[in-house]
Motif scaffolding. Structure first.
Motif, mmCIF file in Angstrom:
data_model
loop_
_atom_site.group_PDB
_atom_site.id
_atom_site.type_symbol
_atom_site.label_atom_id
_atom_site.label_comp_id
_atom_site.label_asym_id
_atom_site.label_seq_id
_atom_site.Cartn_x
_atom_site.Cartn_y
_atom_site.Cartn_z
ATOM 1 N N VAL A 16 -0.986 -0.011 -1.441
ATOM 2 C CA VAL A 16 -1.604 -0.616 -1.702
ATOM 3 C C VAL A 16 -2.198 -2.169 -1.172
ATOM 4 C CG1 VAL A 16 -2.245 -2.319 -3.382
ATOM 5 C CG2 VAL A 16 -1.719 0.072 -4.612
ATOM 6 N N ALA A 17 -1.035 -2.462 -0.888
ATOM 7 C CA ALA A 17 -0.358 -3.722 -0.240
ATOM 8 C C ALA A 17 -1.303 -3.411 0.690
ATOM 9 C CB ALA A 17 0.646 -4.021 0.396
ATOM 10 N N ARG A 18 -1.210 -2.308 1.730
ATOM 11 C CA ARG A 18 -2.070 -1.969 3.091
ATOM 12 C C ARG A 18 -2.988 -2.047 3.447
ATOM 13 N NH1 ARG A 18 2.418 1.747 3.785
ATOM 14 N NH2 ARG A 18 1.222 2.926 3.371
ATOM 15 N N SER A 19 -3.718 -2.260 2.005
ATOM 16 C CA SER A 19 -6.014 -1.467 1.583
ATOM 17 C C SER A 19 -5.846 -2.720 1.891
ATOM 18 C CB SER A 19 -5.836 -0.949 0.681
ATOM 19 O OG SER A 19 -5.748 -1.448 -0.150
ATOM 20 N N GLY A 20 -4.874 -4.046 1.628
ATOM 21 C CA GLY A 20 -5.726 -5.483 0.725
ATOM 22 C C GLY A 20 -5.506 -6.621 -0.338
ATOM 23 N N LEU A 21 -5.405 -5.158 -1.126
ATOM 24 C CA LEU A 21 -5.169 -6.068 -2.445
ATOM 25 C C LEU A 21 -3.783 -6.184 -2.927
ATOM 26 C CD1 LEU A 21 -6.972 -2.124 -4.004
ATOM 27 C CD2 LEU A 21 -8.029 -4.510 -2.938
#
Length: 268
Positions: A233-238
């Protein structure tokens, strides 16, 4: 006699199931047929034709994923976030139920929010037919296709609440599931790939394009997968958050799209 037949078939809650079967059957012949189907191992919800989910009676057809009680935890989080996202009337909260199965989560979300524009999608034709019965009653639309692909393009950048009850069982563990699930529910609704996170990765990668600024993605996963899910999730920018219910043995990952920075004006 019904209780004895169900007990002999291995039904742990034979008395409770008997009450439901008797209340649902319209004739003695129909009751006998339903008891036999249950004794042969069909999920109770498929035999009844419905499941109880968050106080709603949700239609569940044969071959459709049965909504789990633990998913009521995901629903509760979605409702709370949806209420915070509510806009002044008449503007609705925009909600999407991906991998919707029977449409139980979307229908229950719509029932809990005052104003909602509801959309749902699933790749399984049987699930789509079933979901249309449940979601249409809530004033929503259901589309057949892979994840975001069938959704109207006009939803891009507008979704406030995106719930995705993705499959998250690792492929090699599907065979360990109870027979009711592995034999009577579609594998596509259970199998999450080698580590159980394949579909979650696909949803998370595309979600920022569909969420409104400040919008939320909610996905269910297992406790042991939570750390990797958060990283995804963090890698997606969220911005990720983990919510856990010990009572329901449920783990939900929430990814929030950061709000757009306020415009800066320069006075000369």
């Amino acid at each position: 006699m019904v209780i004895a037949r169900l007990r002999a078939a291995g039904c742990v809650f034979a008395e409770d199931e008997t009450e439901l079967l008797i209340a649902t059957a319209r004739t003695p012949a129909e009751l006998a047929a339903m008891v036999e189907r249950r004794a042969l191992g069909l999920p109770l919800e498929h035999v009844l034709g419905w499941a109880e989910f968050s106080g709603l009676r949700v239609a569940v057809d044969p071959g459709v994923f049965v909504p789990r009680r633990r998913t009521e935890f995901l629903l509760g989080r979605a409702v709370a976030l949806g209420r915070r996202a509510a806009r002044p009337a008449p503007a609705p909260v925009v909600a999407v139920d991906l991998c919707c199965g029977s449409g139980a989560v979307g229908a229950a979300l719509a029932a809990a929010l005052e104003r909602v524009e509801l959309h749902a999608s699933d790749i399984e034709p049987a699930a789509v037919r079933c979901a249309r019965r449940n979601v249409a009653a809530a004033g929503g639309e259901v589309y057949e296709g892979d994840l975001f692909a069938p959704l109207p393009a006009a939803l891009r950048g507008r979704i406030d609440i995106l719930v995705a009850n993705v499959p998250y069982v690792p492929s090699e563990e599907v065979g360990l599931l109870p027979a009711e699930a592995r034999e009577h529910e579609p594998r596509v609704a259970l199998d999450g790939g080698a580590d159980g996170l394949d579909v979650l990765r696909r949803v998370t990668a595309a979600a920022p394009q569909w969420l409104a600024p400040g919008g939320h993605l909610l996905v269910e996963t297992s406790e042991r997968q939570a750390e990797r899910a958060v990283e995804t999730v963090a890698r997606s920018g969220l911005v990720p958050q983990v919510a856990v219910s010990d009572e329901l043995h449920a783990t939900v990952i929430i990814g929030t799209r950061p709000a757009e920075p306020a415009a800066v004006t320069v006075e000369e």
